[in-house]
Design a protein around this motif. Structure first.
Motif, PDB file in Angstrom:
ATOM      1  N   ALA A  75       0.830  -1.205   0.000  1.00 13.01           N
ATOM      2  CA  ALA A  75       0.000   0.000   0.000  1.00 13.01           C
ATOM      3  C   ALA A  75       0.867   1.259   0.000  1.00 13.01           C
ATOM      4  N   LEU A  76       1.958   1.243   0.752  1.00 10.73           N
ATOM      5  CA  LEU A  76       2.873   2.381   0.742  1.00 10.73           C
ATOM      6  C   LEU A  76       3.451   2.605  -0.645  1.00 10.73           C
ATOM      7  N   ARG A 346      -2.888   9.670   1.976  1.00 14.60           N
ATOM      8  CA  ARG A 346      -3.161  10.156   3.339  1.00 14.60           C
ATOM      9  C   ARG A 346      -3.756   9.049   4.204  1.00 14.60           C
ATOM     10  N   ARG A 347      -4.699   8.280   3.641  1.00 20.04           N
ATOM     11  CA  ARG A 347      -5.300   7.180   4.396  1.00 20.04           C
ATOM     12  C   ARG A 347      -4.258   6.113   4.702  1.00 20.04           C
ATOM     13  N   CYS A 348      -3.406   5.854   3.735  1.00 16.50           N
ATOM     14  CA  CYS A 348      -2.353   4.848   3.949  1.00 16.50           C
ATOM     15  C   CYS A 348      -1.388   5.305   5.039  1.00 16.50           C
ATOM     16  N   LEU A 349      -1.007   6.575   4.998  1.00 11.39           N
ATOM     17  CA  LEU A 349      -0.093   7.100   6.005  1.00 11.39           C
ATOM     18  C   LEU A 349      -0.717   7.045   7.395  1.00 11.39           C
ATOM     19  N   ALA A 350      -2.028   7.337   7.463  1.00 12.35           N
ATOM     20  CA  ALA A 350      -2.719   7.267   8.752  1.00 12.35           C
ATOM     21  C   ALA A 350      -2.715   5.840   9.302  1.00 12.35           C
ATOM     22  N   VAL A 351      -2.936   4.857   8.417  1.00 17.24           N
ATOM     23  CA  VAL A 351      -2.899   3.455   8.847  1.00 17.24           C
ATOM     24  C   VAL A 351      -1.493   3.081   9.314  1.00 17.24           C
ATOM     25  N   LEU A 377      -6.811  -0.978   5.466  1.00 16.04           N
ATOM     26  CA  LEU A 377      -6.437  -0.564   4.111  1.00 16.04           C
ATOM     27  C   LEU A 377      -7.482  -0.980   3.088  1.00 16.04           C
ATOM     28  N   VAL A 378      -8.093  -2.148   3.289  1.00 17.92           N
ATOM     29  CA  VAL A 378      -9.142  -2.611   2.383  1.00 17.92           C
ATOM     30  C   VAL A 378     -10.424  -1.817   2.604  1.00 17.92           C
ATOM     31  N   VAL A 379     -10.822  -1.645   3.865  1.00 17.81           N
ATOM     32  CA  VAL A 379     -12.061  -0.926   4.183  1.00 17.81           C
ATOM     33  C   VAL A 379     -11.989   0.523   3.718  1.00 17.81           C
ATOM     34  N   LEU A 380     -10.822   1.139   3.835  1.00 18.79           N
ATOM     35  CA  LEU A 380     -10.666   2.542   3.431  1.00 18.79           C
ATOM     36  C   LEU A 380     -10.454   2.706   1.934  1.00 18.79           C
ATOM     37  N   GLY A 381     -10.404   1.615   1.202  1.00 17.67           N
ATOM     38  CA  GLY A 381     -10.285   1.688  -0.247  1.00 17.67           C
ATOM     39  C   GLY A 381      -8.883   1.962  -0.752  1.00 17.67           C
ATOM     40  N   VAL A 382      -7.883   1.802   0.108  1.00 13.88           N
ATOM     41  CA  VAL A 382      -6.500   2.019  -0.334  1.00 13.88           C
ATOM     42  C   VAL A 382      -6.049   0.876  -1.231  1.00 13.88           C
ATOM     43  N   VAL A 383      -6.392  -0.362  -0.852  1.00 19.26           N
ATOM     44  CA  VAL A 383      -6.102  -1.528  -1.679  1.00 19.26           C
ATOM     45  C   VAL A 383      -7.366  -2.380  -1.766  1.00 19.26           C
TER      46      VAL A 383
END
Length: 537
Positions: A75-76, A346-351, A377-383
């Motif tokens: 994800a990063l 931003r969402r990934c960095l927060a995770v 990461l899945v729930v937030l739609g990052v991956v």
């Protein structure tokens, strides 16, 4: 199924299984995953372990934790955070000599501490080659330091390498305690600094000056090839807006038996059912764009082999380039990763920050923190779920799951105690420093020919037996294992990172040990003498 078992002496059966596994790893004649799967099956077939114990590695929390970290690492990369770090390094390519080397080492160490050694080297490799070229330095002076610095940087955090996680769990299970998230940095940070000092001071003498193999006339970087197309065929498009967090460009070739064959296309045309636009076309076999190339066609009846440049949202590009009608010159997902701070960063960095906090504070077990991160990461739609499964290095997961039973068999069969007792008799025993030295030397030798994960899983129970027989703490033995296990610097086959830089740097097999040997001896000395000062016996 019991009838299929051949009950042998557990200790000797364990030795035989170990010898066959090491032989399989060294010869590389059989795929690594097959060797790893052979181990638990052989331990069950010889009666060393029950079926439940032989397969227990596949449900071990360590395995689940490591698998979840692969998702976070991907994800990063996918959101462009690693590309941003690479961009910061590229912007400093005006640095010369020691300044550029120090910037590369710092970036590699920091990135490997957050994602992984292989991920850090893969992300920084093209940046370092470009930076070396701009500064007038051959890549061979920069790429071995890149790989070695990533190895040292993996000792900065718990998640820097699977080995750190393994030794932490073994320590806790053997009467000690788990290591803290940043506790590894007590030895890792000095080793990163020593690595930097050694490279800067002696790099010119110990590293070859050699040009890598080149493919004449071709552009190696896919994004650069797209840039050439853009300048030649789509000069009216703003270059700064072709690659963004939301949109990008992909180059595709019309596939044989494609449904697009026979259709007429032209620049500016939108693609049916997708929010994509054609920005350039080229007939298959036509000259590459350049000052003497013919003008691109206004319209083209598509045939297999024709090339099309398309622009649009990343999600639409992914769907289109993965369809059977076209063949992507470079997967659009790889191109998206080259965009610094892309969609969802931003969402990934927060995770990531949340995961580090959970691991550093110990509020929940590491495996729970990892699973929460992957799920978030899945729930937030990052991956997506399929993307998450693709991100996991199944070779590594199966290797660890397959060798954990071997590590357990060393304990249950008495093999680890027997090795410790033998060394004790031969040397007179009584010295924890000498026991630590023996463990570290064996680990250093093995890690040059098989993976450091496999090495540590084999040596960990022997180290625990030494500690218990001498009635000393297991902590220095476990920390020394991970320190010396990271010193896989002598050959290109010692780690995937070493192998990654071999061709771009134009290296030969014997180039690695020149810098690798003194650095490995420093890591060995750190494991034997420095580690017990921080984690006393």
């Amino acid at each position: 199924m019991e009838n299929l078992q051949v009950v042998l002496d557990p200790m000797w059966a364990t030795y035989v299984v170990l010898a066959l596994a090491v032989l399989g790893f060294i010869t590389n004649r059989v795929p690594l995953v097959i060797v790893a799967l052979f181990v638990p099956l052989a331990l069950w077939a010889t009666g060393v372990l029950s079926l439940t114990d032989a397969l227990a590695g596949f449900s071990d929390p360590v395995v689940l934790f490591i698998a979840s970290l692969f998702v976070l690492s991907d994800a990063l990369d996918a959101t462009g955070i690693t590309a941003w770090i690479g961009q910061q390094l590229e912007q400093r390519s005006s640095l010369r000599g020691a300044g550029l080397l120090l910037a590369i080492i710092a970036a590699a160490a920091a990135l490997s501490a957050v994602i992984s050694i292989n991920g850090a080297v893969a992300a920084l490799l093209p940046v370092v080659v470009v930076a070396a070229g701009r500064s007038g330095v051959v890549p061979s002076r920069m790429l071995i330091p890149l790989a070695f610095a990533a190895g040292a940087g993996s000792l900065l955090t718990l998640t820097g390498t699977p080995v750190n996680i393994i030794v932490s769990e073994v320590a806790a299970e053997s009467g000690g305690r788990e290591f803290g998230y940043f506790e590894f940095a007590l030895v890792g940070l000095p080793l990163v600094l020593v690595t930097a000092l050694l490279v800067v001071a002696f790099g010119k003498r110990l590293l070859p000056e050699r040009q890598p193999d080149r493919l004449g006339g071709n552009t190696a970087d896919p994004s650069e090839r797209v840039r050439v197309w853009q300048e030649s065929y789509a000069a009216d498009l703003d270059a700064g807006r072709l690659f963004t967090g939301g949109e990008g460009v992909a180059e595709v070739i019309i596939a044989p038996r494609s449904r697009l064959s026979g259709r007429t296309a032209y620049p500016g045309m939108t693609i049916e059912d997708e929010d994509l636009m054609i920005i350039a076309l080229r007939r298959g076999g036509a000259p590459s764009p350049g000052p003497e190339a013919p003008e691109p066609p206004a319209a083209l009846t598509l045939h297999p082999g024709d090339t099309v440049l398309i622009h649009g949202p990343w999600d639409a590009l992914h769907r289109y380039t993965e369809s059977p009608d076209v063949v992507a010159v470079e997967p659009s997902r790889n191109l998206q990763r080259s965009v610094p701070l892309g969609r969802g960063w931003r969402r990934c960095l927060a995770v990531l920050i949340g995961t580090v906090v959970l691991l550093a504070t110990g509020v929940v077990p590491p495996v729970i923190a990892g699973l929460l991160a992957a799920g978030a990461l899945v729930v937030l739609g990052v991956v997506t779920v399929p993307q998450g499964f693709r991100a996991i290095s199944w070779n590594t997961v199966i290797l660890i799951a397959g060798l954990i039973p071997l590590s357990n068999a060393f304990v249950s069969s008495g093999a680890a105690d027997e090795i410790a007792a033998l060394v004790d008799r031969l040397t007179g025993g009584g010295s924890p420093h000498f026991a630590l030295f023996v463990i570290c030397v064996l680990t250093l030798i093995l890690s040059q020919v098989i993976s450091n994960v496999a090495t540590v899983l084999v040596m960990a129970p022997v180290a625990v037996s030494f500690a218990q027989s001498l009635d000393v703490s297991v902590q220095p033995f476990m920390m020394a294992l991970t320190v010396v296990g990271a010193a896989a610097f002598l050959t290109p086959i010692a780690t995937p990172a070493n192998l990654m830089v071999m061709q771009p740097g134009g290296y030969r097999f014997g180039d690695y040990w020149r810098l690798g040997l003194p650095l490995a001896l420093i890591f060995l000395a750190a494991g034997v003498f420095y580690v017990p000062l921080i984690w006393p016996f």
